[in-house]
Motif scaffolding. Structure first.
Motif, mmCIF file in Angstrom:
data_model
loop_
_atom_site.group_PDB
_atom_site.id
_atom_site.type_symbol
_atom_site.label_atom_id
_atom_site.label_comp_id
_atom_site.label_asym_id
_atom_site.label_seq_id
_atom_site.Cartn_x
_atom_site.Cartn_y
_atom_site.Cartn_z
ATOM 1 N N GLU A 89 40.178 -5.983 -25.420
ATOM 2 C CA GLU A 89 39.938 -4.832 -24.554
ATOM 3 C C GLU A 89 39.430 -3.638 -25.349
ATOM 4 O O GLU A 89 38.536 -2.914 -24.908
ATOM 5 N N LYS A 90 39.978 -3.446 -26.561
ATOM 6 C CA LYS A 90 39.561 -2.303 -27.374
ATOM 7 C C LYS A 90 38.112 -2.444 -27.826
ATOM 8 O O LYS A 90 37.294 -1.544 -27.612
ATOM 9 N N TYR A 91 37.775 -3.585 -28.434
ATOM 10 C CA TYR A 91 36.463 -3.695 -29.062
ATOM 11 C C TYR A 91 35.361 -4.064 -28.081
ATOM 12 O O TYR A 91 34.213 -3.656 -28.262
ATOM 13 N N LEU A 92 35.682 -4.824 -27.031
ATOM 14 C CA LEU A 92 34.660 -5.061 -26.010
ATOM 15 C C LEU A 92 34.457 -3.810 -25.164
ATOM 16 O O LEU A 92 33.335 -3.524 -24.729
ATOM 17 N N GLY A 93 35.530 -3.050 -24.948
ATOM 18 C CA GLY A 93 35.402 -1.778 -24.249
ATOM 19 C C GLY A 93 34.601 -0.783 -25.078
ATOM 20 O O GLY A 93 33.715 -0.080 -24.575
ATOM 21 N N PHE A 94 34.900 -0.754 -26.340
ATOM 22 C CA PHE A 94 34.197 0.090 -27.309
ATOM 23 C C PHE A 94 32.701 -0.229 -27.311
ATOM 24 O O PHE A 94 31.863 0.656 -27.466
ATOM 25 N N SER A 95 32.366 -1.497 -27.111
ATOM 26 C CA SER A 95 30.972 -1.947 -27.131
ATOM 27 C C SER A 95 30.339 -2.001 -25.742
ATOM 28 O O SER A 95 29.211 -2.467 -25.598
ATOM 29 N N ASN A 96 31.090 -1.560 -24.719
ATOM 30 C CA ASN A 96 30.614 -1.606 -23.327
ATOM 31 C C ASN A 96 30.266 -3.022 -22.880
ATOM 32 O O ASN A 96 29.284 -3.253 -22.170
ATOM 33 N N LEU A 97 31.096 -3.998 -23.288
ATOM 34 C CA LEU A 97 30.832 -5.397 -22.952
ATOM 35 C C LEU A 97 31.928 -6.023 -22.083
ATOM 36 O O LEU A 97 31.867 -7.218 -21.796
ATOM 37 N N LEU A 98 32.895 -5.230 -21.669
ATOM 38 C CA LEU A 98 34.012 -5.798 -20.897
ATOM 39 C C LEU A 98 33.554 -6.449 -19.597
ATOM 40 O O LEU A 98 34.130 -7.449 -19.159
ATOM 41 N N SER A 99 32.512 -5.905 -18.999
ATOM 42 C CA SER A 99 32.038 -6.468 -17.726
ATOM 43 C C SER A 99 31.164 -7.709 -17.928
ATOM 44 O O SER A 99 30.700 -8.305 -16.955
ATOM 45 N N PHE A 100 30.966 -8.125 -19.192
ATOM 46 C CA PHE A 100 30.104 -9.278 -19.482
ATOM 47 C C PHE A 100 30.869 -10.408 -20.166
ATOM 48 O O PHE A 100 30.267 -11.288 -20.764
ATOM 49 N N VAL A 101 32.195 -10.418 -20.069
ATOM 50 C CA VAL A 101 32.991 -11.391 -20.826
ATOM 51 C C VAL A 101 32.676 -12.836 -20.458
ATOM 52 O O VAL A 101 32.807 -13.744 -21.294
ATOM 53 N N ASN A 102 32.239 -13.080 -19.223
ATOM 54 C CA ASN A 102 31.964 -14.454 -18.789
ATOM 55 C C ASN A 102 30.492 -14.840 -18.898
ATOM 56 O O ASN A 102 30.112 -15.950 -18.498
ATOM 57 N N ARG A 103 29.685 -13.950 -19.432
ATOM 58 C CA ARG A 103 28.256 -14.240 -19.552
ATOM 59 C C ARG A 103 27.996 -15.041 -20.834
ATOM 60 O O ARG A 103 28.569 -14.775 -21.879
ATOM 61 N N ALA A 104 27.104 -16.024 -20.728
ATOM 62 C CA ALA A 104 26.704 -16.773 -21.927
ATOM 63 C C ALA A 104 26.040 -15.818 -22.911
ATOM 64 O O ALA A 104 25.189 -15.006 -22.531
ATOM 65 N N THR A 105 26.417 -15.924 -24.153
ATOM 66 C CA THR A 105 25.911 -15.005 -25.164
ATOM 67 C C THR A 105 24.388 -15.071 -25.280
ATOM 68 O O THR A 105 23.727 -14.062 -25.504
ATOM 69 N N GLY A 106 23.818 -16.255 -25.098
ATOM 70 C CA GLY A 106 22.371 -16.406 -25.170
ATOM 71 C C GLY A 106 21.628 -15.650 -24.103
ATOM 72 O O GLY A 106 20.422 -15.420 -24.226
ATOM 73 N N ASN A 107 22.326 -15.238 -23.028
ATOM 74 C CA ASN A 107 21.695 -14.508 -21.938
ATOM 75 C C ASN A 107 21.822 -12.997 -22.071
ATOM 76 O O ASN A 107 21.411 -12.255 -21.176
ATOM 77 N N LEU A 108 22.399 -12.537 -23.173
ATOM 78 C CA LEU A 108 22.514 -11.100 -23.399
ATOM 79 C C LEU A 108 21.204 -10.549 -23.947
ATOM 80 O O LEU A 108 20.417 -11.260 -24.567
ATOM 81 N N SER A 109 20.987 -9.256 -23.750
ATOM 82 C CA SER A 109 19.821 -8.599 -24.350
ATOM 83 C C SER A 109 20.032 -8.472 -25.857
ATOM 84 O O SER A 109 21.151 -8.651 -26.369
ATOM 85 N N GLY A 110 18.960 -8.119 -26.567
ATOM 86 C CA GLY A 110 19.061 -7.972 -28.019
ATOM 87 C C GLY A 110 20.083 -6.933 -28.430
ATOM 88 O O GLY A 110 20.887 -7.147 -29.344
ATOM 89 N N GLY A 111 20.076 -5.786 -27.736
ATOM 90 C CA GLY A 111 21.037 -4.737 -28.062
ATOM 91 C C GLY A 111 22.464 -5.151 -27.787
ATOM 92 O O GLY A 111 23.384 -4.836 -28.565
ATOM 93 N N MET A 112 22.688 -5.872 -26.685
ATOM 94 C CA MET A 112 24.045 -6.329 -26.343
ATOM 95 C C MET A 112 24.538 -7.371 -27.339
ATOM 96 O O MET A 112 25.722 -7.412 -27.688
ATOM 97 N N LYS A 113 23.633 -8.226 -27.819
ATOM 98 C CA LYS A 113 24.021 -9.213 -28.830
ATOM 99 C C LYS A 113 24.496 -8.523 -30.105
ATOM 100 O O LYS A 113 25.491 -8.931 -30.719
ATOM 101 N N GLN A 114 23.789 -7.461 -30.505
ATOM 102 C CA GLN A 114 24.193 -6.747 -31.714
ATOM 103 C C GLN A 114 25.547 -6.082 -31.533
ATOM 104 O O GLN A 114 26.374 -6.060 -32.449
ATOM 105 N N LYS A 115 25.793 -5.534 -30.344
ATOM 106 C CA LYS A 115 27.095 -4.932 -30.074
ATOM 107 C C LYS A 115 28.200 -5.983 -30.083
ATOM 108 O O LYS A 115 29.308 -5.735 -30.573
#
Length: 293
Positions: A105-131
């Protein structure tokens, strides 16, 4: 050393606790090799490296427990979800079950990724992958974080957000050592180490590097037209394009201004301007690269 190729040589560098140190240099300068050496991924042929007093060769596991490392290429599993990648890294670092939910919760929240926890990593944007890569590297709460050109190819908004995250981590006490091809990112750092052919040529704060720059800069606005041949006899040390403008480096600004204006006028250029400006870190980089050749 890789066979007969010496990638890093005669290099001494101290990074102080609480700093953000940028490592800059041309492709092939040895930046990635240096980061991998410090992060225990490869062994030095000679010399010694210590992280928080631990030798990176003889005390490798102790070093690995206190550092994080983010490689140049995205290294997480594309077919796993965001949450599955985080769980995998927590397994690697033996994070207790009682701690896992809180850290996610801390680090995914910190990275604004909490709402994407069930998304396949390969489907993330370049910036989201880096986060996500940054969040995964933070799971074991490292004290020192190494990042190898983390924002290359990332859009400007994501790049700014990524650096805001690094600043927050630094304010919380983390030391950051980052290689970058972007001079505007280097400007944000405590110190900048310029690397050339395996050596640190200069290491100082951005302000100190600019203050030590030995030339004056005239900024030429001329509509983006090529002017190097026109200005080749105008008492200039160097001519470098900055977008649609040029930075003219000189030891004699008034003489160079008069000579450049006359040469441009003779060549039929109209509506140009020559303005005194302060040197940028990119000007310093170009000068250091020339001196190091």
């Amino acid at each position: 050393q890789f066979g007969g190729v010496v990638a890093v040589s005669d290099l001494t560098l101290d990074v102080n606790e609480g700093e953000i140190v940028a490592l800059i240099g041309a492709n092939g300068a040895g930046k990635s090799t240096l980061l991998r050496l410090i992060a225990t991924m490869i062994k030095p042929a000679r010399g010694e490296i210590y992280v928080d007093g631990f030798n990176v060769v003889t005390e490798r596991r102790k070093v690995k427990n206190i550092i994080g490392y983010m490689p140049q290429r995205f290294g997480l599993y594309q077919d796993l979800t965001v949450e599955e990648n985080m769980e995998f890294f927590m397994d690697i670092f033996n994070i207790p079950r009682s701690e896992r939910k809180k850290r996610k919760e801390k680090y995914l929240g910190f990275s604004n990724l909490l709402s994407f926890v069930n998304r396949a990593t390969g489907n993330l944007s370049g910036g989201m992958k880096q986060k996500l890569a940054l969040a995964a590297g933070l799971m074991h709460k490292p004290r020192l974080f190494f990042l190898d050109e983390p924002t290359t190819g990332v859009d400007p908004v994501s790049r700014r957000e990524f650096w805001q995250m690094l600043y927050r981590l630094n304010k919380e006490g983390m030391t950051v050592f980052v290689s970058t091809p972007y001079m505007d990112e280097a400007e944000l750092c405590t110190r900048v180490a310029f690397m050339h052919e395996g050596r640190i040529v200069s290491c100082a704060s951005p302000a100190q590097l600019r203050a030590a720059y030995p030339y004056k800069i005239l900024e030429l606005a001329v509509g983006g037209r090529e002017v190097r041949k026109v200005l080749q006899d105008c008492n200039l040390v160097d001519i470098n394009a900055f977008g649609e403008k040029y930075h003219l480096a000189t030891r004699e600004p008034e003489q160079a201004r008069a000579m450049a204006a006359a040469a441009l006028t003779r060549a039929g250029f109209a509506g140009f301007t020559l303005t005194d400006v302060e040197p940028t870190l990119e000007d310093v980089f170009v000068a250091l690269a020339g001196e190091a050749r």
